[in-house]
Motif scaffolding. Sequence first.
Motif, mmCIF file in Angstrom:
data_model
loop_
_atom_site.group_PDB
_atom_site.id
_atom_site.type_symbol
_atom_site.label_atom_id
_atom_site.label_comp_id
_atom_site.label_asym_id
_atom_site.label_seq_id
_atom_site.Cartn_x
_atom_site.Cartn_y
_atom_site.Cartn_z
ATOM 1 N N ALA A 47 -4.028 -0.039 3.916
ATOM 2 C CA ALA A 47 -4.972 -1.141 3.752
ATOM 3 C C ALA A 47 -4.862 -1.671 2.327
ATOM 4 O O ALA A 47 -4.833 -0.895 1.372
ATOM 5 N N GLN A 48 -4.791 -2.985 2.208
ATOM 6 C CA GLN A 48 -4.704 -3.618 0.902
ATOM 7 C C GLN A 48 -5.953 -4.446 0.696
ATOM 8 O O GLN A 48 -6.353 -5.212 1.575
ATOM 9 N N GLY A 49 -6.580 -4.296 -0.461
ATOM 10 C CA GLY A 49 -7.795 -5.058 -0.714
ATOM 11 C C GLY A 49 -8.397 -4.724 -2.055
ATOM 12 O O GLY A 49 -7.724 -4.235 -2.961
ATOM 13 N N ARG A 100 -7.768 -4.538 -7.355
ATOM 14 C CA ARG A 100 -6.989 -4.676 -6.113
ATOM 15 C C ARG A 100 -6.074 -3.481 -5.993
ATOM 16 O O ARG A 100 -5.323 -3.167 -6.913
ATOM 17 N N ILE A 101 -6.145 -2.796 -4.849
ATOM 18 C CA ILE A 101 -5.318 -1.611 -4.624
ATOM 19 C C ILE A 101 -4.843 -1.578 -3.183
ATOM 20 O O ILE A 101 -5.315 -2.342 -2.335
ATOM 21 N N ARG A 102 -3.907 -0.675 -2.918
ATOM 22 C CA ARG A 102 -3.475 -0.360 -1.558
ATOM 23 C C ARG A 102 -3.808 1.100 -1.325
ATOM 24 O O ARG A 102 -3.565 1.943 -2.186
ATOM 25 N N VAL A 103 -4.369 1.388 -0.153
ATOM 26 C CA VAL A 103 -4.738 2.754 0.200
ATOM 27 C C VAL A 103 -4.071 3.091 1.524
ATOM 28 O O VAL A 103 -4.119 2.305 2.469
ATOM 29 N N SER A 117 -1.160 -9.221 -12.973
ATOM 30 C CA SER A 117 -2.314 -9.666 -12.197
ATOM 31 C C SER A 117 -2.056 -9.599 -10.687
ATOM 32 O O SER A 117 -2.993 -9.580 -9.907
ATOM 33 N N ASN A 118 -0.799 -9.558 -10.272
ATOM 34 C CA ASN A 118 -0.465 -9.470 -8.851
ATOM 35 C C ASN A 118 -0.034 -8.071 -8.428
ATOM 36 O O ASN A 118 0.425 -7.882 -7.315
ATOM 37 N N LEU A 119 -0.194 -7.109 -9.286
ATOM 38 C CA LEU A 119 0.244 -5.756 -9.015
ATOM 39 C C LEU A 119 -0.844 -4.999 -8.262
ATOM 40 O O LEU A 119 -1.979 -4.921 -8.722
ATOM 41 N N ASP A 120 -0.509 -4.480 -7.088
ATOM 42 C CA ASP A 120 -1.441 -3.678 -6.306
ATOM 43 C C ASP A 120 -0.938 -2.243 -6.308
ATOM 44 O O ASP A 120 0.079 -1.938 -5.690
ATOM 45 N N LEU A 121 -1.629 -1.367 -6.987
ATOM 46 C CA LEU A 121 -1.210 0.020 -7.073
ATOM 47 C C LEU A 121 -1.562 0.762 -5.792
ATOM 48 O O LEU A 121 -2.583 0.491 -5.167
ATOM 49 N N PHE A 122 -0.720 1.728 -5.410
ATOM 50 C CA PHE A 122 -0.954 2.511 -4.203
ATOM 51 C C PHE A 122 -1.711 3.782 -4.560
ATOM 52 O O PHE A 122 -1.370 4.486 -5.505
#
Length: 159
Positions: free
Chosen positions: A111-113, A59-62, A32-37
């Motif tokens: 950017a993370q969001g 939720r992702i990071r770009v 649940s806290n994993l933000d994929l790039f």
Amino acid sequence: MNPRRKKRLLFATVLIGGVAAVASLLLFALNSNLDLFYTPTEVVQGRNDGGAKPDVGQRIRVGGMVVEGSVERDPTSLKIAFQVADTGPAITVLYDGMLPDLFREGQGIVAQGTLVEPGVLEASEVLAKHDENYMPPEVAEAMGKEHKKMEYSEGQSGY
């Protein structure tokens, strides 16, 4: 079965069950806290390896470069909208807050969001590079060979 063996079996069963429960809770919390790039191209078209595009609400990071002329600031608040691109299509990033001092057009950012629409990221955090030679490792790897320093041909001035 004698009472001593029954106790050992019960203890072993409870121990294995407890370890399994802790492991599953740990994996759930990490997931649940994993933000994929993703790169902007992967957000729009999906991954090259056949992976799916990120889902709306995920939720992702770009990471990529801020597109020249795309920064739009709200004069009454800290809201800002800009586009980020790598070597393909761009996505729009919406952010409400203080941007890093090094943020500007043509700059490498991450950017993370949360993806609010296909191609629109509502960022909770924006990170900018810290010197002229730095590019976030994920962005550099994703852009790969297509991101090269400008080479000047003969007869072209470096100014």
